[in-house]
Design a protein around this motif. Structure first.
Motif, PDB file in Angstrom:
ATOM      1  N   SER A 124     -65.647  -3.424 -53.950  1.00 18.72           N
ATOM      2  CA  SER A 124     -64.034  -3.136 -53.921  1.00 18.72           C
ATOM      3  C   SER A 124     -63.280  -3.944 -54.666  1.00 18.72           C
ATOM      4  CB  SER A 124     -63.786  -3.051 -52.532  1.00 18.72           C
ATOM      5  OG  SER A 124     -63.913  -4.295 -51.757  1.00 18.72           O
ATOM      6  N   GLU A 125     -63.769  -4.863 -55.526  1.00 18.80           N
ATOM      7  CA  GLU A 125     -62.825  -5.888 -56.093  1.00 18.80           C
ATOM      8  C   GLU A 125     -63.352  -6.227 -57.435  1.00 18.80           C
ATOM      9  OE1 GLU A 125     -59.821  -6.998 -55.502  1.00 18.80           O
ATOM     10  OE2 GLU A 125     -59.721  -6.357 -53.413  1.00 18.80           O
ATOM     11  N   ASP A 160     -60.503  -2.452 -61.960  1.00 20.75           N
ATOM     12  CA  ASP A 160     -60.377  -1.503 -60.833  1.00 20.75           C
ATOM     13  C   ASP A 160     -61.257  -0.253 -61.147  1.00 20.75           C
ATOM     14  OD1 ASP A 160     -58.832  -0.574 -62.612  1.00 20.75           O
ATOM     15  OD2 ASP A 160     -56.969   0.075 -61.279  1.00 20.75           O
ATOM     16  N   ARG A 161     -61.589  -0.011 -62.522  1.00 25.79           N
ATOM     17  CA  ARG A 161     -62.191   1.371 -62.665  1.00 25.79           C
ATOM     18  C   ARG A 161     -63.159   1.162 -63.819  1.00 25.79           C
ATOM     19  NH1 ARG A 161     -57.113   0.705 -64.835  1.00 25.79           N
ATOM     20  NH2 ARG A 161     -57.140   1.321 -67.053  1.00 25.79           N
ATOM     21  N   ARG A 166     -64.020   5.151 -59.910  1.00 25.56           N
ATOM     22  CA  ARG A 166     -63.062   4.135 -59.347  1.00 25.56           C
ATOM     23  C   ARG A 166     -63.574   3.342 -58.319  1.00 25.56           C
ATOM     24  NH1 ARG A 166     -58.064   4.601 -61.692  1.00 25.56           N
ATOM     25  NH2 ARG A 166     -57.434   6.635 -62.748  1.00 25.56           N
ATOM     26  N   LYS A 167     -62.962   2.102 -58.210  1.00 25.47           N
ATOM     27  CA  LYS A 167     -63.556   1.281 -56.890  1.00 25.47           C
ATOM     28  C   LYS A 167     -63.068   1.578 -55.891  1.00 25.47           C
ATOM     29  CE  LYS A 167     -59.922  -2.474 -56.984  1.00 25.47           C
ATOM     30  NZ  LYS A 167     -59.477  -2.129 -55.577  1.00 25.47           N
ATOM     31  N   PRO A 168     -63.812   1.495 -54.602  1.00 22.74           N
ATOM     32  CA  PRO A 168     -63.452   2.087 -53.428  1.00 22.74           C
ATOM     33  C   PRO A 168     -62.626   1.087 -52.739  1.00 22.74           C
ATOM     34  CG  PRO A 168     -65.631   1.232 -53.160  1.00 22.74           C
ATOM     35  CD  PRO A 168     -65.139   1.177 -54.716  1.00 22.74           C
ATOM     36  N   ASP A 169     -61.800   1.387 -51.742  1.00 24.55           N
ATOM     37  CA  ASP A 169     -60.877   0.290 -51.149  1.00 24.55           C
ATOM     38  C   ASP A 169     -61.701  -0.730 -50.379  1.00 24.55           C
ATOM     39  OD1 ASP A 169     -58.652   1.969 -52.073  1.00 24.55           O
ATOM     40  OD2 ASP A 169     -58.634   3.208 -50.267  1.00 24.55           O
ATOM     41  N   THR A 170     -62.690  -0.732 -49.830  1.00 26.83           N
ATOM     42  CA  THR A 170     -63.457  -1.542 -49.106  1.00 26.83           C
ATOM     43  C   THR A 170     -65.041  -1.538 -49.520  1.00 26.83           C
ATOM     44  OG1 THR A 170     -63.927   0.108 -47.317  1.00 26.83           O
ATOM     45  CG2 THR A 170     -61.886  -1.306 -47.127  1.00 26.83           C
ATOM     46  N   GLY A 171     -65.574  -2.710 -48.936  1.00 31.64           N
ATOM     47  CA  GLY A 171     -66.954  -2.844 -49.236  1.00 31.64           C
ATOM     48  C   GLY A 171     -67.585  -3.812 -50.480  1.00 31.64           C
ATOM     49  N   HIS A 219     -65.783  -8.486 -53.390  1.00 34.57           N
ATOM     50  CA  HIS A 219     -65.307  -7.466 -52.191  1.00 34.57           C
ATOM     51  C   HIS A 219     -64.107  -8.513 -51.730  1.00 34.57           C
ATOM     52  CE1 HIS A 219     -67.490  -9.153 -48.908  1.00 34.57           C
ATOM     53  NE2 HIS A 219     -68.776  -9.478 -49.665  1.00 34.57           N
ATOM     54  N   THR A 220     -63.130  -7.977 -51.081  1.00 32.15           N
ATOM     55  CA  THR A 220     -61.840  -8.767 -50.612  1.00 32.15           C
ATOM     56  C   THR A 220     -62.377  -9.834 -49.713  1.00 32.15           C
ATOM     57  OG1 THR A 220     -60.627  -6.692 -50.625  1.00 32.15           O
ATOM     58  CG2 THR A 220     -59.637  -8.309 -49.882  1.00 32.15           C
TER      59      THR A 220
END
Length: 316
Positions: free
Chosen positions: A65-66, A34-35, A57-62, A88-89
């Protein structure tokens, strides 16, 4: 002969160590994916206890993001760059695990631990497919990008590709494929060539890489080329028909690979790699956190070829 505590740094996979202006920098995949963290020390040994600084740190979306995988830190033309892979998710949910693409961050400040990191976006190659494990190096007066990617028309998970760079986040010209999984030891669990790393010795340039699934089958292969030969002609590359660094059941070291290279202050070549000390993995091996960073000196035989030997047993 120089040895280090083993494990060298626990729960850090895909380790990369940069020796720059007398200091050592360490970056690797963290178990949470995650980072991005960097450690710095005046010595190799000092990296074990050096503070970790989270620089991104990874963003929540985009698209980033994963599953932040296999970062590398490079100093290019006075600036710092981190190369890494991410997904990404939506891709994970719809398409499964192997949907990573390659990305770059840039820091123009002198100190990469305190400086500001800017996202330079995806590094795009010839296919819009699973891509990861990028590294970069200078050879014959040009900067090159070397990475692993899935080809739409070749069965298997990833092959190794080489391309010249226009700038640190843009490729130039046509990539060439240097290697694909073809031997039995490259095709156990998954058909994989990944994690390439560059080592120069005398009149040859070597590329180590990792093959097969990330369990005890994971191992290292080797390519090499004469320093004066054209690296964009695949016929100039030679490939070892056997793995060069493999699981040691005797020493309880399983799945050694995803390596990088650094040097001691005296100029000795050091193999930086990860391995587990057990085979009883519950669930997906990627989510088992105990691929520990380990160090080992590289020796050279009379023919000028690297001898990686056998993964040494744990000392801790």
């Amino acid at each position: 002969m120089q040895t280090w505590p083993n494990p060298f740094i626990e729960q850090r996979a895909d380790p990369y160590i940069l020796h720059h202006e007398g200091q050592y920098y360490f970056i690797a995949s963290v178990p949470q994916y995650d980072r991005l963290e960097i450690r710095r020390a005046d010595s190799l040994e000092g990296l074990r206890s050096a503070d970790e600084v989270v620089v991104w740190r990874k963003p929540d979306t985009g698209p980033m993001s994963e599953l932040i995988w296999a970062p590398e830190l490079h100093h290019i033309d006075g600036k710092w760059y981190i190369y890494f892979a991410a997904t990404h998710t939506q891709a994970l949910d719809k398409l499964g695990m192997f949907q990573h693409r390659m990305f770059a961050l840039e820091c123009t400040d002198p100190d990469p631990l305190t400086g500001k990191w800017q996202e330079k976006g995806q590094i795009k190659s010839q296919f819009d497919t699973f891509a990861l494990d990028a590294t970069t190096f200078v050879h014959q007066g040009k900067r090159w990008y070397l990475w692993a990617q899935k080809a739409p028309d070749i069965s298997g998970n990833s092959n190794l590709y080489l391309c010249e760079m226009e700038n640190p986040w843009t490729l130039k010209g046509e990539p060439v494929m240097l290697s694909k999984p073809e031997y039995d030891w490259e095709c156990r669990g998954f058909w994989v060539n990944e994690g390439p790393a560059v080592l120069v010795h005398n009149d040859r340039l070597f590329i180590s890489y990792s093959a097969s699934a990330t369990d005890e089958n994971y191992c290292m292969g080797l390519l090499w080329i004469d320093m004066t030969a054209d690296p964009q002609n695949p016929a100039n590359w030679q490939k070892s028909p056997r793995p060069v660094f493999t699981t040691s059941y005797e020493n309880r070291q399983y799945g050694p690979g995803h390596n990088s290279f650094t040097q001691t202050p005296d100029g000795e070549d050091v193999l930086v790699y990860h391995a587990r000390n057990y085979t009883e993995i519950e669930g997906d091996p990627l989510y088992d956190p105990n691929r520990h960073t380990r160090l080992k000196l590289v020796s050279w035989d009379k023919n000028g070829m690297p001898d990686f030997g056998i993964p040494p047993a744990d000392t801790l």
